[in-house]
Scaffold this motif. Structure first.
Motif, PDB file in Angstrom:
ATOM      1  N   GLY A 289      43.244  89.975  28.904  1.00 39.50           N
ATOM      2  CA  GLY A 289      42.417  89.320  29.911  1.00 39.50           C
ATOM      3  C   GLY A 289      42.680  89.797  31.321  1.00 39.50           C
ATOM      4  N   LEU A 290      43.071  91.062  31.468  1.00 42.05           N
ATOM      5  CA  LEU A 290      43.400  91.549  32.811  1.00 42.05           C
ATOM      6  C   LEU A 290      42.156  91.800  33.658  1.00 42.05           C
TER       7      LEU A 290
ATOM      8  N   TRP B 292      35.626  92.107  28.423  1.00 41.95           N
ATOM      9  CA  TRP B 292      34.785  92.602  29.515  1.00 41.95           C
ATOM     10  C   TRP B 292      34.288  91.393  30.300  1.00 41.95           C
ATOM     11  N   GLU B 293      34.464  91.395  31.597  1.00 46.12           N
ATOM     12  CA  GLU B 293      34.089  90.249  32.416  1.00 46.12           C
ATOM     13  C   GLU B 293      32.644  89.828  32.129  1.00 46.12           C
ATOM     14  N   TYR B 294      32.427  88.557  31.928  1.00 47.23           N
ATOM     15  CA  TYR B 294      31.149  87.924  31.563  1.00 47.23           C
ATOM     16  C   TYR B 294      30.800  88.111  30.093  1.00 47.23           C
ATOM     17  N   LEU B 295      31.354  89.122  29.435  1.00 41.44           N
ATOM     18  CA  LEU B 295      31.159  89.279  27.990  1.00 41.44           C
ATOM     19  C   LEU B 295      32.527  89.121  27.340  1.00 41.44           C
ATOM     20  N   ASP B 296      33.255  88.125  27.789  1.00 44.51           N
ATOM     21  CA  ASP B 296      34.642  87.983  27.346  1.00 44.51           C
ATOM     22  C   ASP B 296      34.761  87.545  25.891  1.00 44.51           C
ATOM     23  N   LEU B 297      33.781  86.821  25.432  1.00 43.02           N
ATOM     24  CA  LEU B 297      33.918  86.181  24.120  1.00 43.02           C
ATOM     25  C   LEU B 297      34.057  87.188  22.973  1.00 43.02           C
ATOM     26  N   GLY B 298      34.757  86.733  21.895  1.00 44.26           N
ATOM     27  CA  GLY B 298      34.954  87.594  20.734  1.00 44.26           C
ATOM     28  C   GLY B 298      33.628  88.017  20.119  1.00 44.26           C
ATOM     29  N   ARG B 299      33.669  89.122  19.397  1.00 44.08           N
ATOM     30  CA  ARG B 299      32.428  89.708  18.898  1.00 44.08           C
ATOM     31  C   ARG B 299      31.699  88.776  17.935  1.00 44.08           C
TER      32      ARG B 299
ATOM     33  N   SER C 218      34.619  80.045  20.940  1.00 48.09           N
ATOM     34  CA  SER C 218      34.846  81.237  21.764  1.00 48.09           C
ATOM     35  C   SER C 218      35.885  80.962  22.850  1.00 48.09           C
ATOM     36  N   LEU C 219      35.859  79.752  23.420  1.00 44.68           N
ATOM     37  CA  LEU C 219      36.833  79.449  24.477  1.00 44.68           C
ATOM     38  C   LEU C 219      38.251  79.397  23.912  1.00 44.68           C
ATOM     39  N   LEU C 220      38.396  78.731  22.771  1.00 45.92           N
ATOM     40  CA  LEU C 220      39.728  78.679  22.157  1.00 45.92           C
ATOM     41  C   LEU C 220      40.160  80.071  21.711  1.00 45.92           C
ATOM     42  N   GLY C 221      39.187  80.843  21.218  1.00 44.58           N
ATOM     43  CA  GLY C 221      39.485  82.210  20.788  1.00 44.58           C
ATOM     44  C   GLY C 221      40.006  83.054  21.933  1.00 44.58           C
ATOM     45  N   GLU C 222      39.419  82.858  23.115  1.00 49.00           N
ATOM     46  CA  GLU C 222      39.867  83.634  24.277  1.00 49.00           C
ATOM     47  C   GLU C 222      41.327  83.314  24.617  1.00 49.00           C
ATOM     48  N   MET C 223      41.668  82.042  24.499  1.00 52.63           N
ATOM     49  CA  MET C 223      43.054  81.665  24.765  1.00 52.63           C
ATOM     50  C   MET C 223      43.977  82.290  23.706  1.00 52.63           C
TER      51      MET C 223
ATOM     52  N   ASP D 257      50.455  77.762  35.198  1.00 54.70           N
ATOM     53  CA  ASP D 257      50.324  79.126  34.659  1.00 54.70           C
ATOM     54  C   ASP D 257      50.947  79.280  33.271  1.00 54.70           C
ATOM     55  N   GLU D 258      51.751  78.314  32.850  1.00 52.62           N
ATOM     56  CA  GLU D 258      52.338  78.449  31.511  1.00 52.62           C
ATOM     57  C   GLU D 258      51.276  78.276  30.420  1.00 52.62           C
ATOM     58  N   TRP D 259      50.288  77.411  30.654  1.00 54.41           N
ATOM     59  CA  TRP D 259      49.253  77.187  29.647  1.00 54.41           C
ATOM     60  C   TRP D 259      47.865  77.609  30.099  1.00 54.41           C
ATOM     61  N   LEU D 260      47.626  77.453  31.356  1.00 57.06           N
ATOM     62  CA  LEU D 260      46.305  77.825  31.865  1.00 57.06           C
ATOM     63  C   LEU D 260      46.460  78.823  33.017  1.00 57.06           C
ATOM     64  N   PRO D 261      46.868  80.049  32.688  1.00 59.78           N
ATOM     65  CA  PRO D 261      47.008  81.047  33.753  1.00 59.78           C
ATOM     66  C   PRO D 261      45.648  81.404  34.351  1.00 59.78           C
ATOM     67  N   TYR D 262      45.694  82.044  35.504  1.00 62.79           N
ATOM     68  CA  TYR D 262      44.468  82.373  36.239  1.00 62.79           C
ATOM     69  C   TYR D 262      43.477  83.144  35.375  1.00 62.79           C
ATOM     70  N   ASN D 263      43.974  84.126  34.615  1.00 65.61           N
ATOM     71  CA  ASN D 263      43.018  84.957  33.868  1.00 65.61           C
ATOM     72  C   ASN D 263      42.302  84.150  32.791  1.00 65.61           C
ATOM     73  N   LEU D 264      42.961  83.092  32.273  1.00 65.82           N
ATOM     74  CA  LEU D 264      42.299  82.246  31.280  1.00 65.82           C
ATOM     75  C   LEU D 264      41.311  81.284  31.949  1.00 65.82           C
ATOM     76  N   THR D 265      41.728  80.649  33.048  1.00 70.65           N
ATOM     77  CA  THR D 265      40.802  79.707  33.700  1.00 70.65           C
ATOM     78  C   THR D 265      39.576  80.447  34.230  1.00 70.65           C
ATOM     79  N   ARG D 266      39.777  81.650  34.722  1.00 67.49           N
ATOM     80  CA  ARG D 266      38.621  82.388  35.237  1.00 67.49           C
ATOM     81  C   ARG D 266      37.715  82.856  34.098  1.00 67.49           C
ATOM     82  N   THR D 267      38.321  83.259  32.985  1.00 68.26           N
ATOM     83  CA  THR D 267      37.504  83.627  31.829  1.00 68.26           C
ATOM     84  C   THR D 267      36.627  82.450  31.419  1.00 68.26           C
ATOM     85  N   TRP D 268      37.254  81.287  31.282  1.00 66.30           N
ATOM     86  CA  TRP D 268      36.475  80.102  30.874  1.00 66.30           C
ATOM     87  C   TRP D 268      35.441  79.722  31.932  1.00 66.30           C
ATOM     88  N   HIS D 269      35.833  79.851  33.198  1.00 64.91           N
ATOM     89  CA  HIS D 269      34.924  79.488  34.297  1.00 64.91           C
ATOM     90  C   HIS D 269      33.658  80.361  34.243  1.00 64.91           C
TER      91      HIS D 269
END
Lengths: 794, 137
Positions: free
Chosen positions: A82-83, A408-415, A384-389, A322-334
């Motif tokens: 999720g970089l 990929w940003e905005y297309l983050d979800l699993g295939r 998809s959200l849980l999958g991303e985590m 950041d231990e459970w909801l780091p920035y890259n995860l919250t932004r992905t979900w956002h």
């Protein structure tokens, strides 16, 4: 474009004749076809001219630094972790972490310079040698070998250590979870990926004097400066904009090609909402809107958490978030939820409108299908959200890209989730087809029912294009397909569906005639296709595409402002047609707040998409600005201001019928309307705009890598501006989202029980009768096509 | 004088310009038929529809929308300056910040007065609108 042939009756097919001149249809088809033809050619050029990935990168002394497989594996590690929702690559991604391309380029150039100059960085000899190292393209296509200088090799080793520290920091505090990436092989591959992207950013294209990224990013150490193309096409696109806007308005004023003659002087009597009987499928949309509002609430809360990282990286008011909801995860979900909740509203309004278009008819089991669709949608969203985590934390092993996050940003979800979402939208289009088929069978394909269905069909079709971007795609090709979704899907096809839907709402309300609405829709298709399709390339100025993408992207995206200007005028014209309250009718216009949200769409379309978008659109501005706060400013003001307000407006429209009259209060939509608009304005004017402007200044003053560094973001001035955003966000969430959630709850808690029977006779549903214009003292007029005012078929 | 209060003062003046633009927009006719872009149209079409009355809804809302937005932007400016005064309050810095914020205070006061008695920029119209039974029982 005349309408003389619009009334020709198609007696053989038993269909209602086309209600608009053939020229409109031909123009729409032609402009769209040309746009996609050019886009196709640009896709071919993308594959031909993307920066190559060498088989191996070696130093001139023969030491292998990394291989092509390392670069590809590095990209997979970048996406898996999720970089792209933490920092960016080639300027695209998130804005907390560094831009890894610019960061690697700057750090490695500094290192090389230091090695050559023995710490005398001002030494012109050291500078010359550094520039030569980075700008000379030593890639041999025949052998697949790229040769770096020993100094560049040494810099690679140093930076491997640097990224190991940044990405695997045990205490976290940089936006990623503690010990996020600690595997040395991953770190090596990631460094190889960043190093390759930095090479492409500085090494000159064969036969050219600029790099694969048109010399982006700005970096004085390697003499990366704007190219002639960047400056030239910035100036030319400005000229095109002025000429385009002037030409459109001149034509618009001179020729009345929208056909807004005096024949719209009708007076209507609206059904009171309580008198409208809903079909079973329409009643299910109450649940859709409730889910929409719940997702909206979660999205804004995640946005707050994401924003908090920019204000305070240490903790969330003492909680180690950041231990459970780091920035890259919250932004992905956002970012994912921004699409999900808006799409949920669009799906719902489609289901709500279909029976109205079919004059009240609805096939059996339409409600069941709608409920199944909502259930499936909920599964996809949650899954998809849980999958991303799970994917980011490495819990899915080799299945990370299938069920986790493609990254990929905005297309983050699993295939798998991505395919299911496309399938869900396709099922939605099928549900609409079932509901519309009787009406479609009696209509010309150029008329509104078909346009509504085709616009709906385009949504799954163009979202599916995102399937072409996989974690194994090269960056440049993936970015091309990604922006077909991020830009073209939103800019052209959501906009088209929006225009058709809003126009149809006004037609069903009787405040706009169908032929006028058709003209508006066709004009929108022409304008958006003329600018929007090829204009997609304005995202790809510096992604490794050749210069023609920059030239065409700049030119055509500048023209995109023209329809935005036009739509502002058009929106008010629509509203004027809707302003019938002074009529002698005893039944008032029931959609005051839905129309107010649509008016807000007009405002934000102009400010957020038009002004803030154009502010960063010119290649020369984008060259310095890309990936700074000004991009976030445009993104928030345009996405929330236009599509968010629309989604809420659709919900308020439908809820007016779903909530019984005695339970309805204007207090909630009024509160929501003002809070959402003012909260968004605060977000933009208090933080994003000034913060972005300061960051842009920093780019010009100290270079891009510095301006994107955590050090800059954590500086006192930026931190101050980030905190100032807090009051506006509270207004937005508490005053804007919660009342909306409450309204949608009322929509299911007290959902009207007055259901319409499937076999009930056809009827016009939203207004009752048309008072002839002469009642108001005007001469009753006939349409151009001879249909008396007020008797036009809808 | 450090850079941050200078930036905030300059940005506050810029926000005043935004308020000015919104004020200009507020005064523009929203009736499409009044717009300049329709000049040619009006010449070409003898039976052009009557322009909308600014008192008609939703045109009556335009003024209120722009006034509330302007008020909010002035509020942003005042909050920015107040917060900045807490952070930087040397005499010169304070003077610059207060000077930049003063017009916003005046604008905010004027808009608040404007909104309070009439609940709308076209006060009479807004009251008339509220009397109409358009939002259900």
């Amino acid at each position: 474009m005349g309408t003389s042939d619009a009334t020709a009756q198609d007696t053989t097919g038993g269909r209602r004749a086309r209600m608009i001149g053939r020229g409109w249809v031909q123009a729409a088809v032609l402009v769209t076809a040309v746009g996609f033809l050019v886009l196709g050619l640009l896709a071919v050029r993308t594959y031909q001219a993307e920066p190559p990935i060498p088989d191996r990168v070696v130093t001139s002394t023969g030491r292998t630094l990394f291989t092509g497989d390392d670069v590809r594996e590095g990209q997979r590690a970048f996406l898996r972790n999720g970089l792209m929702e933490y920092g960016s690559i080639f300027g695209h991604g998130a804005y907390l972490g560094p831009d890894f391309t610019a960061d690697y380029l700057h750090r490695s150039a500094e290192s090389v310079n230091k090695q050559y100059g023995d710490d005398t960085s001002s030494s012109s000899d050291a500078h010359t040698r550094t520039v030569e190292d980075f700008r000379t393209n030593r890639y041999d296509e025949r052998t697949g070998t790229l040769v770096w200088s020993p100094a560049q090799g040494e810099a690679f080793e140093q930076l491997t250590g640097h990224y190991a520290d940044l990405l695997g920091r045990p205490e976290g505090k940089q936006g990623l979870r503690p010990n996020a990436i600690t595997d040395p092989a991953d770190i090596h591959d990631l460094t190889a990926y960043f190093g390759w992207s930095a090479w492409a950013a500085a090494a000159e294209r064969p036969g050219k004097s600029y790099s694969y990224t048109n010399n982006w990013p700005s970096e004085s150490l390697v003499e990366n400066e704007p190219t002639g193309h960047t400056v030239l096409w910035s100036v030319l696109s400005l000229i095109f904009l002025l000429v385009g806007a002037g030409g459109l308005f001149a034509a618009f004023g001179r020729w009345n090609f929208l056909g807004w003659h005096g024949s719209d002087q009708r007076t209507l009597r609206f059904h009171a909402p309580g008198a409208v009987r809903l079909t079973p499928a329409q009643r299910t949309t109450g649940w859709f809107f409730f889910v929409m509002a719940a997702l909206f609430l979660v999205q804004t809360l995640l946005g707050s958490a994401t924003q908090h990282y920019r204000a305070d990286l240490g903790s969330f008011f003492g909680i180690p978030l950041d231990e459970w909801l780091p920035y890259n995860l919250t932004r992905t979900w956002h970012t994912q939820l921004a699409i999900f909740w808006v799409v949920t509203s669009f799906l719902a309004i489609g289901i709500f409108l279909a029976p109205l278009i079919s004059r009240g008819w609805e096939p059996a089991k339409q409600a069941l299908l709608s409920r199944l669709l909502l259930g499936a949608l909920t599964v996809v969203v949650v899954g998809s959200l849980l999958g991303e985590m799970a994917g980011m934390r490495g819990w899915l092993g080799g299945l990370w890209s299938w069920f986790g996050n493609q990254g990929w940003e905005y297309l983050d979800l699993g295939r798998v989730w991505q395919v299911l979402l496309v399938a869900g939208m396709a099922v939605w289009a099928l549900i609409l087809f079932r509901g519309l088929r009787r009406r479609l069978a009696t209509e010309s394909v150029a008329n509104m029912p078909w346009l509504f269905f085709l616009a709906a069909l385009a949504l799954p079709a163009f979202y599916a294009v995102g399937l072409l971007a996989t974690p194994n795609s090269t960056y440049t090709t993936a970015d091309f397909w990604r922006f077909i979704v991020v830009h073209l899907w939103v800019e052209d096809f959501l906009e088209l569906f929006t225009t058709v839907t809003v126009a149809y709402l006004f037609v069903l309300l009787g405040v706009v005639r169908e032929r006028v609405a058709l003209a508006v829709i066709y004009l929108d298709i022409v304008l958006y296709s003329a600018g929007g399709v090829i204009g997609t390339m304005h995202h790809l100025y510096f992604s490794g595409e050749p210069a023609e993408h920059l030239a065409l992207g700049a030119t055509f995206s500048a023209l995109e402002v023209v329809p935005l200007l036009f739509l502002t005028v058009e929106a008010w014209s629509f509203l004027q047609l809707g302003a019938r309250r002074h009529s002698p009718s005893s039944t008032p216009f029931p959609h005051r707040w839905a129309v107010m949200f649509l008016a807000a769409v007009g405002f934000w379309n102009f400010l957020g998409a038009g002004v803030f978008g154009f502010l960063i659109n010119l290649p020369i501005v984008s060259y310095y600005e890309i990936g700074t706060g000004l991009t976030a400013n445009h993104a928030h003001a345009a996405m929330m201001g236009v599509y968010g307000m629309l989604a809420v407006g659709f919900a308020v429209f439908a809820l007016r019928y779903l909530i019984p009259e005695h339970r309805w209060s204007d207090r909630w939509p009024r509160l929501s309307f003002w809070s959402l608009n003012l909260g968004l304005a605060w977000m933009s004017f208090a933080t994003l705009l000034p913060g972005g402007a300061l960051q842009l200044y920093k780019v010009l003053d100290a270079g891009y890598a510095d301006a994107r560094s955590l050090g800059y973001l954590r500086g006192p001035t930026n931190t101050f501006l980030e905190w100032i955003r807090l009051p506006g966000d509270v207004v937005f969430i508490v005053g804007g989202v919660l009342p909306l959630l409450w309204m949608t709850w009322l929509g299911i808690r007290h959902r009207t029980t007055a259901a319409r029977l499937p076999d009930a006779p056809e009827q016009e549903l939203l207004f009752t009768e048309v008072v002839p214009a002469d009642v108001e003292g005007h001469a009753a007029e006939a349409d151009d096509d001879g249909v008396p005012a007020g008797q036009e078929e809808r | 004088m450090s850079a941050e209060p200078v930036f905030v003062a300059v940005y506050t003046v810029l926000l005043l310009a935004v308020v000015g633009v919104l004020e200009f927009q507020r005064r523009q006719p929203t009736s499409a038929w009044d717009a300049r872009v329709f000049t040619g149209y009006r010449r070409a079409v003898p039976d052009a529809p009557r322009p909308a009355d600014p008192a008609d809804w939703p045109h009556s809302e335009v003024g209120r929308f722009h006034v509330v937005l302007s008020l909010f932007i002035s509020a942003i400016a005042l909050v920015l300056v107040a917060a900045e005064l807490v952070r930087h309050h040397r005499p010169l810095e304070s003077a610059a910040l207060v000077a930049a914020a003063s017009p916003h205070a005046l604008v905010a006061y004027r808009y608040l007065r404007h909104l309070r008695p009439h609940r709308g920029p076209h006060g009479q119209d807004a009251r008339r609108q509220d009397q109409q039974p358009q939002e259900g029982p």
